[in-house]
Write an enzyme that holds these catalytic residues in place. Structure first.
Site: not given
Ligand code: MRU
Length: 351
Positions: A53-54, A242, A252-253
Site C-alpha cells: 500500500g503506497a 499508488d 492503482n492495483k
Molecule cells: O501491491 P499493493 O498491495 O502494494 O497495492 C496496493 C494498492 O494498489 C493500493 O490501492 C494503493 O497502494 C493505495 S493504498 C492506500
C-alpha cells in the site's frame, strides 16, 4: 487506541529502536510482527509485501531512512554516503508507488540539513521526521474521509478493489477511510470487496481489516463486480492509488481499470481517495507511470499449489492506469478535486 470510530489498526510502528511491521503476507491466518533494524531488511519487507500500500510503504521507508542514519558511520562524509546509498536501496524496492521516493527524499533532505550540525542531531531529526510523516499520514486519511462525506449517499453500498485501508497506510486508510467516515456518519450499508487476484489483498486484507473494526463487508470474486452493478446493488466505487499523474490519470492495483470501465457503463460514480503525496506533478500523464511487473509465479501458484500447466507463460503486471475521464472525483487530505484535474489538483496544493 484512537477516539475516532473504527480506527484500531496501525501496521507500521517503532519499538525499542526498531521498525515493527505487521507481516501482511500471513494475514488473516496469523498476526505476526517483524522487528527490523537494517535498511536491507526494510527493502526486502517492501519488495516481498510484508508491508504494502503506497502510504504504508512511504512510512516504512521513512523509518528505513531513520535506521540508515542510526547505523551510518560517525564521520560526516561516510555518514552522508551511507545515507545516500540507503536512499537508493529503498527506492529500488517497488517502482509504482510514488510515496516511496517521496518519503525517502523528504528524509534525505532533513538528514542532510541536520548533518551539517552534527551526526547525532541528524539521527535524532531523521527519527522525528519518520514519526511526523507517519502521524501525518493517519491525519490525512481522516481528512480524506471527511472530505468525501458530501459524495456519500444514505445507506451506501460501496465497492472497493484491493486494500486501501489502515493496513495500506499509517492507519485509517484512504478508500477505507472513506468507508470509515461513512460508517461514522451512519451512512454505510455494505462494503463489497473484490478479492483482487493474484495477491488477494481484498480477500485477505480488506475482509480482515473491516471485520476487525466491526464494519459490514461482503467478499466477491473479481468477476462478480459487473453483475452486481447491473442489478443495482452498488451505489459507488472508491479505490486508492499508488500514483496520480498531473492530469488525474490514476495508477492503482491491477483490475482497477476494468472496474472503472464497468462503473462508467452502469453510470455509477467511480472515486479515488489518496493523500496529495500520491500526486506526482512531474509525471504529466498515466502513460509515463512505471508499472511494476512481478514474478509470474504469483499468478501460477496459489498457496503453494500450482494451478496452471507446468511451463505455461504468465504475465503479472501489478498495477494499471485508469484514465482521468473515468474518475468522477479525487478525495484528498486538502479537499476534493473534480475535472479538469490538471487545474483542480494543482489548486489543492496551493499554500
Ligand atoms: O501491491 P499493493 O498491495 O502494494 O497495492 C496496493 C494498492 O494498489 C493500493 O490501492 C494503493 O497502494 C493505495 S493504498 C492506500
Amino acid at each position: 487506541m484512537s477516539t475516532i470510530p473504527y480506527d484500531n489498526i496501525r501496521p507500521v510502528q517503532w519499538e525499542d529502536g526498531k521498525l515493527k511491521l505487521l507481516d501482511q503476507r500471513l494475514l488473516p491466518a496469523q498476526t505476526r510482527w517483524l522487528l527490523l533494524h537494517e535498511v536491507e531488511q526494510v527493502r526486502e519487507a517492501i519488495y516481498t509485501m510484508v508491508v504494502r500500500g503506497a502510504p504504508a510503504i512511504g512510512c516504512s521507508a521513512a523509518y528505513g531512512m531513520a535506521l540508515a542514519a542510526k547505523n551510518a558511520p560517525e564521520d560526516p562524509d561516510g555518514f552522508m554516503a551511507a545515507v545516500a546509498a540507503a536512499a537508493e536501496t529503498l527506492k529500488s524496492a517497488r517502482p509504482t508507488a510514488v510515496n516511496l521516493a517521496w518519503a525517502v527524499d523528504r528524509l534525505v533532505r532533513v538528514i542532510a540539513a541536520r548533518a551539517a550540525g552534527s551526526v547525532a542531531a541528524a539521527r535524532e531529526a531523521a527519527l522525528e521526521e519518520a514519526h511526523a510523516l507517519t502521524d501525518e499520514d493517519v491525519r490525512y486519511c481522516i481528512q480524506i474521509g471527511e472530505a468525501s462525506l458530501p459524495y456519500i449517499p444514505e445507506s451506501a453500498r460501496i465497492l472497493t478493489h484491493c486494500n486501501a485501508g489502515a493496513l495500506a497506510t499509517g492507519g485509517y486508510g484512504t478508500a477505507l477511510g472513506v468507508v470509515r467516515a461513512a460508517a461514522g456518519a451512519g451512512r454505510l450499508s455494505m462494503v463489497y470487496a473484490d478479492e483482487t487476484r493474484p495477491r488477494q489483498q481484498g480477500a485477505r486484507l480488506t475482509a480482515w481489516e473491516l471485520q476487525q473494526d466491526g464494519l459490514p463487508v461482503t467478499l466477491i470474486a473479481d468477476t462478480v463486480a459487473g453483475s452486481l452493478m447491473a442489478s443495482g446493488e452498488i451505489d459507488l466505487v472508491v479505490v486508492g492509488s499508488d500514483r496520480i499523474a498531473a492530469n488525474g490519470d490514476v495508477a492503482n492495483k491491477i483490475g482497477t481499470y476494468q472496474v472503472a470501465i464497468l462503473a462508467a457503463y452502469h453510470q455509477i460514480p467511480f472515486y479515488v481517495a489518496a493523500p496529495l503525496s500520491t500526486v506526482d506533478f512531474s509525471t504529466p500523464d498515466g502513460s509515463l507511470i512505471p508499472i511494476e511487473e512481478r514474478d509470474p509465479e504469483e499468478v501460477a501458484v496459489i498457496d503453494g499449489t500450482r494451478i496452471t500447466p507446468e511451463g505455461v507463460a504468465c504475465r503479472n503486471p501489478a498495477f494499471d492506469v485508469t484514465p482521468h475521464d473515468l474518475v468522477k472525483a479525487i478525495f484528498t487530505d486538502r479537499g476534493v478535486a473534480e475535472p479538469p484535474y490538471g487545474a483542480s489538483l494543482a489548486r489543492l496544493c496551493d499554500p
